[in-house]
Design a protein around this motif. Structure first.
Motif: not given
Length: 358
Positions: A47-50, A59-60, A355-358
């Motif tokens: 896994t990799k963290s946000i 926004q998750l 909204l989450l990734i940008d």
């Protein structure tokens, strides 16, 4: 920390080092993060963290709430192959199987590329070269215009309005192959082509050449004249990762890279947003199932332009975004109304993702 050294000084340093009695090692100044692949036996998936991606973690939860509200069962986001988000909803879990619907068309594309690489087929050949004549209700002259590539690009010229069956009486001539794009179950004839050419059952060839090599689970379940693929959500993500890695799994080239490039590029001049059973974003126009209308604009305006996608009935989704190193999978019931592939849910979902990734 690695330091970039101007070329002149790097050469001078190497010359001095070679004259010294002490051996000096210069580390490579370039760091490239390689794609991660989970174990084929399914025992491990890193896994990799946000936070490590500098995404907007606030926004998750709104994204997850939206997915649950929209009848989602499984949702996975991979970055460079590692799981960043994995959630299950509505009585679904990591082991639960669900249907891919038309998102599974892309599995047929992948197997076609493998079979062609093994010289079992050539997609430029006539379908009748493998199935014989009479597999449609068209005249032999018109039937022999239909190539395997026409099956993969939805340009057979056959009538898409009669029904789901691919028996000959339902495969009736409308226009010459290549002159009309129409979303049609006739693509499954590629499975028959490969069955004939390989002298194996479709399931056996699929399992040995693709499924088992990348650690997928699942099976083709008969439905009417078709077979629909069912698997858990992670298996769909594994296939998405294979495509994201240009057909390679660790050191093995499963699907030829040049075939993937063809499959994820515009395959004909009618529907610019369609490759070989893959939907393509970033084009100026697109067509939709059960319509001969041309729509202006991108397929999914909120999604990255380089995204390509496997889209299945009732919002089964695999989005692949090379520029962002992302694979995103959504399985579940229809988010709103029943649909064949694209729906308003695609654009709305990407609004939330951005909204989450940008």
């Amino acid at each position: 920390m690695k330091v970039l050294i101007p070329s002149f000084y790097l050469i001078l340093f190497l010359l001095i080092s070679n004259c010294s009695t002490n051996e000096t090692v210069i580390e490579d100044v370039t760091e490239i993060e390689s794609v991660y692949f989970p174990t084929v036996d399914g025992t491990n998936w890193e896994t990799k963290s946000i936070n490590s991606l500098n995404w907007n973690e606030s926004q998750l939860q709104p994204l997850l709430d939206y997915l649950e509200e929209k009848n989602t069962k499984g949702f996975i986001v991979l970055h460079d192959g590692k799981i960043v988000i994995e959630n299950y909803f509505n009585n679904h879990d990591i082991e639960s199987n669900w249907y891919w619907a038309s998102a599974g068309k892309t599995l047929t594309t992948a197997i076609s590329g493998i079979a062609q690489h093994e010289n079992l087929i050539n997609i430029n050949n006539k379908v009748s070269d493998y199935l014989g004549t009479g597999w449609t209700s068209a005249s032999i002259e018109k039937e022999q215009l239909i190539t395997c590539e026409n099956l993969l690009s939805m340009t057979t010229g056959l009538d898409d309005s009669i029904g789901d069956s691919v028996l000959p009486e339902n495969l009736q001539y409308v226009t010459d192959a290549g002159e009309r794009w129409a979303y049609h179950n006739v693509y499954v004839k590629m499975q028959d082509v490969i069955t004939q050419a390989s002298n194996q059952s479709w399931s056996n060839y699929f399992n040995t050449k693709l499924r088992d090599r990348i650690g997928m689970t699942g099976a083709w379940i008969p439905f009417s004249d078709l077979s629909v693929y069912w698997s858990n959500t992670r298996s769909m993500a594994r296939f998405g990762l294979l495509m994201s890695a240009n057909g390679k799994w660790e050191t093995s080239q499963i699907i030829p890279e040049n075939f993937i490039n063809e499959a994820t590029s515009t395959s004909q001049d009618i529907n610019r947003a369609y490759g070989y059973l893959w939907w393509l974003n970033g084009k100026n126009t697109y067509h939709l199932p059960q319509s001969q209308l041309e729509f202006n604009g991108e397929l999914i305006p909120n999604a990255p332009s380089d995204m390509f996608a496997a889209l299945g009935k009732n919002d089964q989704k695999t989005y692949i975004v090379p520029s962002k190193k992302l694979v995103i999978v959504r399985m579940g019931e229809a988010a709103d109304n029943s649909n064949f592939a694209l729906s308003t849910f695609d654009n709305d979902l990407w609004e939330k993702i951005n909204l989450l990734i940008d």
